[in-house]
Scaffold this active site. Structure first.
Site, PDB file in Angstrom:
ATOM      1  N   GLU A 231       0.833  -1.186  -0.084  1.00  0.00           N
ATOM      2  CA  GLU A 231      -0.058  -0.164  -0.106  1.00  0.00           C
ATOM      3  C   GLU A 231       0.985   1.180   0.188  1.00  0.00           C
ATOM      4  O   GLU A 231       0.477   2.403  -0.551  1.00  0.00           O
ATOM      5  CB  GLU A 231      -0.847  -0.006   1.075  1.00  0.00           C
ATOM      6  N   HIS A 234       1.948   2.250  -3.443  1.00  0.00           N
ATOM      7  CA  HIS A 234       1.141   2.870  -4.165  1.00  0.00           C
ATOM      8  C   HIS A 234       1.355   4.148  -4.019  1.00  0.00           C
ATOM      9  O   HIS A 234       1.161   5.135  -4.968  1.00  0.00           O
ATOM     10  CB  HIS A 234      -0.553   2.529  -3.958  1.00  0.00           C
TER      11      HIS A 234
HETATM   12 ZN    ZN Z   1      -2.605  -2.644  -4.736  1.00  0.00          ZN
END
Ligand code: ZN
Length: 376
Positions: A231, A234
């Site tokens: 995460e 990203h």
């Molecule tokens: Zn992802």
């Protein structure tokens, strides 16, 4: 608008030698343990965590909390305690040395679920305060008092797991120009990554773009370092692109081995590769301790082919960045590339943006992609 969200809890929860004194600390944070100090509380900050990377049994391990924020609170006479100093725990040993220049009638150390001003774990999207807890209080503190190992309360330990895990990505961020996450920003103006984690909220496992741009982690998700770092990956891609991000379609659900779309495979494959690169392995580990290997070689049972498959893209990136790979043994040139060239998908990254910065697209690089069923 879109959430970058791995649909995994159901299957695949969608899911990412630095001198720490340069990390944008507040002035008080640099308080050294000098001869002038008259009252110091020292010790080691540690936390227990369920180690999903060790498998589905998730053994309970103890880890020192590195580069975690602390504050010294106390009072010299009667009255209420105030904040007297602040700093971060040791980058390798989790040690803290919290000092004041006069002896203290009462003193304690407050620990925060954050690291400098670079990353933090907060309670909720609408309550962006970090978690805190205090050490035992000591009275009549003069000279150095060793608190020994201070353990994060078990109800909060996953917040400090996130704080500690983010170090491995920060240390590899390959930004030579500032203490910020990327070269897009200068010291003093760094963007901070925010994780929202609430032990009572099971939902999460996504980066909330383009709304809060926070990473939301469900209750047990911090058990997986890969999930945390995926995460964060990203968020990092968005930062590398100067707060821009590819338009992503056909991405819910998405699976490592399965066809999705060019944009989904690029952004998810990049995030997978960020986590594996930061941790130095070649897999994705879910928060229940199950995992998927990125090993694939040509037509592979259970794997779809081509650049719409995130595992094909992610493994290609990892091989390009590998110690024996064609990019110089690390991802540094790709990181530098991304701060100057936006790539909508892996094809654009490989065929347009790599040549623009002198990165190879033939020979070993071409063979790596072919081994993962990608031909341009
Ligand atoms: Zn992802």
């Amino acid at each position: 608008m879109q959430l970058i969200r791995r649909s995994a809890g159901r299957r695949l929860r969608a899911f990412g030698a630095v001198l720490i004194t340069t990390l944008g600390l507040t002035a008080a944070a640099a308080t050294p343990a000098t001869a002038a100090a008259n009252a110091c509380l020292t010790g080691t900050l540690a936390f227990d965590h369920y180690d999903a990377e060790a498998g589905t049994s998730k053994p309970l391990r103890t880890q020192v909390a590195r580069n975690a924020n602390w504050e010294l609170w106390g009072r010299t006479g009667s009255g209420t305690a105030t904040r007297l100093a602040a700093g971060i725990t040791g980058a390798s040993d989790g040690r803290f040395t919290a000092c004041h220049t006069a002896s203290l009638a009462e003193a304690y150390v407050r620990f925060r679920s954050s690291s400098t001003s670079m990353w933090r774990v907060v309670k909720a999207a609408n309550d962006t305060t970090d978690y805190t807890f205090d050490s035992a209080r000591r009275t009549n503190v003069s000279g150095t008092v060793d608190l020994g190992t201070v353990k994060v309360p078990s109800s909060l330990q996953r917040a400090w797991k996130v704080v500690d895990t983010m170090n491995v990505l920060y240390w590899k961020r390959a930004n030579p120009s500032s203490s910020c996450w990327t070269a897009r920003q200068a010291d003093g103006r760094c963007d901070r990554i925010t994780f929202v984690w609430d032990p009572r909220v099971a939902d999460g496992g996504y980066w909330d773009y383009p709304n809060t741009n926070y990473v939301f982690l469900g209750a047990t998700m911090p058990d997986s370092k890969h999930l945390i770092l995926h995460e964060a990956g990203h968020w990092l891609q968005w930062q590398l692109y100067g707060r821009d991000f590819p338009v992503v379609d056909d991405c819910n659900p998405h699976y490592v081995e399965k066809h999705s779309s060019e944009s989904c495979a690029w952004t998810e494959g990049f995030a997978d590769a960020v986590a594996a690169y930061a941790l130095g392995d070649y897999r994705y580990v879910r928060d229940d301790g199950t995992s998927v290997s990125f090993e694939n070689d040509g037509p592979t049972p259970g794997w779809d082919d081509g650049d719409t498959v995130q595992g094909r893209v992610g493994s290609s990136l990892l091989d390009l960045w590998a110690p024996d790979g064609p990019d110089g043994g690390n991802w540094d040139r790709t990181i530098a590339l991304m701060t100057r060239h936006f790539s909508q998908d892996f094809r654009e990254y490989f065929t347009e943006d790599r040549p623009a910065v002198g990165l190879s697209t033939t020979g070993a690089a071409e063979r790596i992609l072919a081994g993962h069923t990608i031909w341009y």
